[in-house]
Design a protein around this motif. Structure first.
Motif, PDB file in Angstrom:
ATOM      1  N   UNK A 163       0.718  -1.170   0.056  1.00  0.00           N
ATOM      2  CA  UNK A 163       0.158   0.036   0.072  1.00  0.00           C
ATOM      3  C   UNK A 163       0.877   1.425   0.055  1.00  0.00           C
ATOM      4  N   UNK A 164       2.046   1.044   0.771  1.00  0.00           N
ATOM      5  CA  UNK A 164       3.070   2.276   0.520  1.00  0.00           C
ATOM      6  C   UNK A 164       3.432   2.580  -0.541  1.00  0.00           C
ATOM      7  N   UNK A 165       3.705   1.505  -1.420  1.00  0.00           N
ATOM      8  CA  UNK A 165       4.303   1.675  -2.790  1.00  0.00           C
ATOM      9  C   UNK A 165       3.218   2.083  -3.698  1.00  0.00           C
ATOM     10  N   UNK A 166       2.190   2.043  -3.382  1.00  0.00           N
ATOM     11  CA  UNK A 166       1.048   2.503  -4.650  1.00  0.00           C
ATOM     12  C   UNK A 166       0.572   3.783  -4.242  1.00  0.00           C
ATOM     13  N   UNK A 167       0.561   4.363  -2.896  1.00  0.00           N
ATOM     14  CA  UNK A 167      -0.148   5.304  -2.520  1.00  0.00           C
ATOM     15  C   UNK A 167       0.148   6.566  -3.347  1.00  0.00           C
ATOM     16  N   UNK A 168       1.235   7.031  -3.818  1.00  0.00           N
ATOM     17  CA  UNK A 168       1.376   7.993  -4.774  1.00  0.00           C
ATOM     18  C   UNK A 168       1.314   7.947  -6.167  1.00  0.00           C
ATOM     19  N   UNK A 169       0.854   6.827  -6.772  1.00  0.00           N
ATOM     20  CA  UNK A 169       0.975   6.388  -7.745  1.00  0.00           C
ATOM     21  C   UNK A 169      -0.265   6.910  -8.439  1.00  0.00           C
ATOM     22  N   UNK A 170      -0.364   7.789  -9.672  1.00  0.00           N
ATOM     23  CA  UNK A 170      -1.553   8.441 -10.324  1.00  0.00           C
ATOM     24  C   UNK A 170      -1.942   7.416 -11.380  1.00  0.00           C
ATOM     25  N   UNK A 171      -3.135   7.339 -11.695  1.00  0.00           N
ATOM     26  CA  UNK A 171      -3.900   6.698 -12.688  1.00  0.00           C
ATOM     27  C   UNK A 171      -4.188   5.162 -12.401  1.00  0.00           C
TER      28      UNK A 171
ATOM     29  N   UNK B 112      -0.961  -2.051 -11.950  1.00  0.00           N
ATOM     30  CA  UNK B 112       0.191  -2.558 -12.279  1.00  0.00           C
ATOM     31  C   UNK B 112       1.137  -2.487 -11.054  1.00  0.00           C
ATOM     32  N   UNK B 113       1.202  -1.350 -10.479  1.00  0.00           N
ATOM     33  CA  UNK B 113       2.177  -1.029  -9.346  1.00  0.00           C
ATOM     34  C   UNK B 113       1.821  -2.081  -7.939  1.00  0.00           C
ATOM     35  N   UNK B 114       0.315  -2.221  -7.902  1.00  0.00           N
ATOM     36  CA  UNK B 114      -0.089  -3.078  -6.829  1.00  0.00           C
ATOM     37  C   UNK B 114       0.488  -4.585  -7.061  1.00  0.00           C
TER      38      UNK B 114
ATOM     39  N   UNK C 123      -9.678  -8.648  -3.742  1.00  0.00           N
ATOM     40  CA  UNK C 123     -10.808  -7.530  -3.235  1.00  0.00           C
ATOM     41  C   UNK C 123     -10.023  -5.915  -3.404  1.00  0.00           C
ATOM     42  N   UNK C 124      -8.614  -5.993  -3.015  1.00  0.00           N
ATOM     43  CA  UNK C 124      -8.261  -4.786  -3.681  1.00  0.00           C
ATOM     44  C   UNK C 124      -8.085  -4.278  -5.176  1.00  0.00           C
ATOM     45  N   UNK C 125      -7.730  -5.377  -5.766  1.00  0.00           N
ATOM     46  CA  UNK C 125      -7.641  -5.285  -7.283  1.00  0.00           C
ATOM     47  C   UNK C 125      -9.245  -4.965  -7.681  1.00  0.00           C
TER      48      UNK C 125
END
Length: 192
Positions: A74-82, A88-90, A128-130
């Motif tokens: 979740x930290x890695x994707x927090x600031x990914x836009x789009x 993909x980041x998740x 579920x997150x996806x």
């Protein structure tokens, strides 16, 4: 003299982190509590403060690993836009979080029902997150109007096959690479 609570908590986290590192690298089925204590430079009684048995210790360590992995993802994707980039980041972050897991750990995890259930539960939560990320992408107009539950179910099915080693056996891909490929296939399929 009583140990301050903040030290006890810090020490417990350090022990769980070390335990997870040991298990990820070497698996756990072959290790006795005496061996685990020796490797962690602590006593068996210290291990018993973490869990009442080796089985409970393995389950608790598995829960600790997946909690940390979830936070990291979740930290890695927090600031990914789009939405596409977030999915993909998740999935790449999920793969990266699983990358340190040795084949021995994964085999032990699959053979031990309480730990396998922790993995399965985390796989369901990831699916579920996806689903949420797909819904966000559809709502934002980034994805075509797909049936998000179906796309998430496809992802969940593949995540379960990755977990159960079916993808590795069929393709030769390790878990991290399988998650990366899943991310590309999934997002390409729902893009406008």
């Amino acid at each position: 003299m009583t140990t301050p609570p903040e030290f006890a908590t810090k020490r417990r986290l350090e022990l769980f982190d070390a335990l997870v590192g040991l298990f990820l690298a070497e698996g756990f089925s072959h290790l006795t509590l005496d061996e685990i204590a020796a490797r962690l430079h602590c006593s068996k009684s210290t291990l018993y403060t973490l869990a009442g048995s080796k089985e409970q210790l393995v389950r608790s360590a598995t829960v600790h690993f997946f909690r940390g992995a979830t936070d990291e993802v979740e930290t890695r994707i927090a600031d990914i836009p789009g939405a596409r980039e977030r999915i993909i980041g998740y999935l790449e972050a999920v793969g990266a979080a699983l990358a340190p897991a040795s084949d021995r750990f994964m085999a032990d995890l699959d053979a031990f029902p309480p730990a396998r259930e922790v993995y399965a539960q985390n796989t369901r939560l990831a699916a579920e997150r996806v689903h949420q990320l797909i819904d966000e992408g559809v709502a934002a107009g980034e994805f075509r109007a797909v049936h998000a539950a179906l796309a998430a179910d496809i992802a969940a099915t593949m995540m379960e096959r990755i977990q159960q080693r079916g993808v590795r056996e069929a393709t030769g891909l390790d878990d991290a690479h399988a998650y990366r490929e899943l991310a590309v296939i999934l997002t390409a399929g729902i893009s406008k």
